[in-house]
Design a protein around this motif. Structure first.
Motif, mmCIF file in Angstrom:
data_model
loop_
_atom_site.group_PDB
_atom_site.id
_atom_site.type_symbol
_atom_site.label_atom_id
_atom_site.label_comp_id
_atom_site.label_asym_id
_atom_site.label_seq_id
_atom_site.Cartn_x
_atom_site.Cartn_y
_atom_site.Cartn_z
ATOM 1 N N SER A 166 -12.964 46.557 51.473
ATOM 2 C CA SER A 166 -11.702 46.149 52.108
ATOM 3 C C SER A 166 -10.479 46.639 51.341
ATOM 4 O O SER A 166 -9.402 46.792 51.941
ATOM 5 N N ASP A 167 -10.600 46.892 50.031
ATOM 6 C CA ASP A 167 -9.471 47.430 49.259
ATOM 7 C C ASP A 167 -9.213 48.895 49.570
ATOM 8 O O ASP A 167 -8.088 49.382 49.375
ATOM 9 N N ARG A 168 -10.242 49.602 50.024
ATOM 10 C CA ARG A 168 -10.118 51.049 50.210
ATOM 11 C C ARG A 168 -9.972 51.469 51.665
ATOM 12 O O ARG A 168 -9.407 52.525 51.958
ATOM 13 N N ILE A 169 -10.490 50.625 52.581
ATOM 14 C CA ILE A 169 -10.528 50.995 53.999
ATOM 15 C C ILE A 169 -9.824 49.912 54.809
ATOM 16 O O ILE A 169 -10.147 48.728 54.711
ATOM 17 N N GLY A 170 -8.881 50.307 55.636
ATOM 18 C CA GLY A 170 -8.156 49.371 56.489
ATOM 19 C C GLY A 170 -9.003 48.878 57.641
ATOM 20 O O GLY A 170 -10.037 49.474 57.992
ATOM 21 N N ASP A 171 -8.543 47.791 58.280
ATOM 22 C CA ASP A 171 -9.305 47.196 59.371
ATOM 23 C C ASP A 171 -9.532 48.173 60.517
ATOM 24 O O ASP A 171 -10.618 48.220 61.102
ATOM 25 N N GLY A 172 -8.511 48.959 60.843
ATOM 26 C CA GLY A 172 -8.660 49.921 61.934
ATOM 27 C C GLY A 172 -9.726 50.951 61.640
ATOM 28 O O GLY A 172 -10.535 51.299 62.519
ATOM 29 N N ASP A 173 -9.771 51.436 60.405
ATOM 30 C CA ASP A 173 -10.780 52.418 60.026
ATOM 31 C C ASP A 173 -12.174 51.798 60.009
ATOM 32 O O ASP A 173 -13.160 52.443 60.397
ATOM 33 N N ILE A 174 -12.272 50.549 59.539
ATOM 34 C CA ILE A 174 -13.564 49.862 59.559
ATOM 35 C C ILE A 174 -14.099 49.797 60.985
ATOM 36 O O ILE A 174 -15.271 50.109 61.254
ATOM 37 N N SER A 175 -13.249 49.380 61.901
ATOM 38 C CA SER A 175 -13.662 49.268 63.306
ATOM 39 C C SER A 175 -14.078 50.620 63.870
ATOM 40 O O SER A 175 -15.104 50.739 64.562
ATOM 41 N N ASN A 176 -13.302 51.650 63.580
ATOM 42 C CA ASN A 176 -13.605 52.984 64.111
ATOM 43 C C ASN A 176 -14.912 53.532 63.546
ATOM 44 O O ASN A 176 -15.705 54.161 64.270
ATOM 45 N N ILE A 177 -15.138 53.311 62.259
ATOM 46 C CA ILE A 177 -16.365 53.810 61.633
ATOM 47 C C ILE A 177 -17.595 53.146 62.248
ATOM 48 O O ILE A 177 -18.593 53.810 62.567
ATOM 49 N N ILE A 178 -17.531 51.839 62.435
ATOM 50 C CA ILE A 178 -18.659 51.129 63.047
ATOM 51 C C ILE A 178 -18.880 51.619 64.471
ATOM 52 O O ILE A 178 -20.025 51.818 64.906
ATOM 53 N N SER A 179 -17.792 51.846 65.192
ATOM 54 C CA SER A 179 -17.916 52.363 66.562
ATOM 55 C C SER A 179 -18.545 53.753 66.565
ATOM 56 O O SER A 179 -19.396 54.071 67.416
#
Length: 275
Positions: A225-238
């Motif tokens: 969570s310190d390195r990756i923003g919420d939007g990027d987390i969501s996109n990566i999982i998608s």
């Protein structure tokens, strides 16, 4: 560093009506990162208990790894003991006090770490952040956390953070001293205000959430969570297109590409359709 998997052989202890059980799919991964010389995170997935635990140890040398390992083992053992006692009393019609049990389990872990540190001078000052997700057949998940390890949920394509960090940075955001969008650049973003194994008077935060088929839950250490923003987390999982193991790998790779300043651990849990 540990990744522990337990087979689905204990769920019958507290699920007299298996037809109410929503099947879950688990995936987990932990990585040392690009800077640290050892991995102090521990992740545990117990499919039998429908339980996932992620602990991010602190203390340096081997102490952080010891603290995170003690915490996960203590919580698992305490929950198993509670369920065994529940079964012995033969009260399957009563609603399980899962929120209370989780609090007790984390507090037991807290006491165990403190006592271990008192016995072994090299472990003094060790502790761990923690996030736990325990799914119940009644269609709920109980999430306990201490520190800045997090739980998220993706429902209908929307990512939502279910936990609120116990950290100095979060307090400053709440007070309006730092904007949330500037948090990743803050110098004090790794200072936690609560941790397991530091003080006997531990406040454990536990919340219950209704679960739905199709929900996806993410537990992670702050190395993600310190390195990756919420939007990027969501996109990566998608982008992983439903492959949870691949999603775990992609999340960790993204954190490492963004600097990998810390150990990074993730657990993904998907609520499937009833079989």
């Amino acid at each position: 560093m540990l990744v522990i998997w337990q087979p689905p052989n204990l769920y019958h202890l507290y699920s007299p009506n298996m037809s109410r059980h929503m099947p879950l799919e688990f995936a987990a991964k932990t990585d040392i990162g690009m800077v640290r010389v050892q991995n102090e995170d521990t992740v545990v997935v117990d499919a039998g208990l429908q339980l996932a635990i992620l602990a991010d140890g602190m203390g340096g040398y081997n102490a952080g790894e010891v603290a995170s390992s003690i915490a996960t083992v203590a919580i698992q053992e305490e929950i198993e003991s509670q369920l065994q006692e529940y079964r012995r009393l033969q009260k399957p019609e009563e609603e399980l006090p899962t929120r209370l049990w989780l609090m007790q389990a984390v507090r037991q872990a807290n006491s165990t770490i403190i006592n271990a540190a008192r016995r072994e001078p090299e472990y003094r000052g060790m502790g761990t952040t923690l996030v736990v997700a325990w799914f119940q057949p009644e269609g709920q998940v109980s999430i306990a956390h201490v520190g800045d390890s997090r739980a998220y949920r993706i429902r209908d394509g929307l990512l939502e953070q279910l936990t609120r960090d116990h950290s100095l940075l979060q307090e400053q955001i709440d007070a309006g001293l730092i904007r949330a969008e500037d948090a990743q650049f803050a110098l004090n973003r790794n200072i936690v205000t609560r941790a397991v194994g530091i003080d006997y008077q531990l406040v454990v935060e536990v919340h219950q959430h209704d679960i739905r088929a199709g929900d996806l839950y993410l537990l992670c250490s702050d190395g993600l969570s310190d390195r990756i923003g919420d939007g990027d987390i969501s996109n990566i999982i998608s982008d992983a297109q439903g492959d949870l193991k691949m999603a775990c790998t992609m999340l960790i790779n993204a954190a490492n590409k963004s600097g990998g300043q810390d150990n990074v651990s993730v657990i993904l849990i998907r609520v499937a359709q009833n079989e």
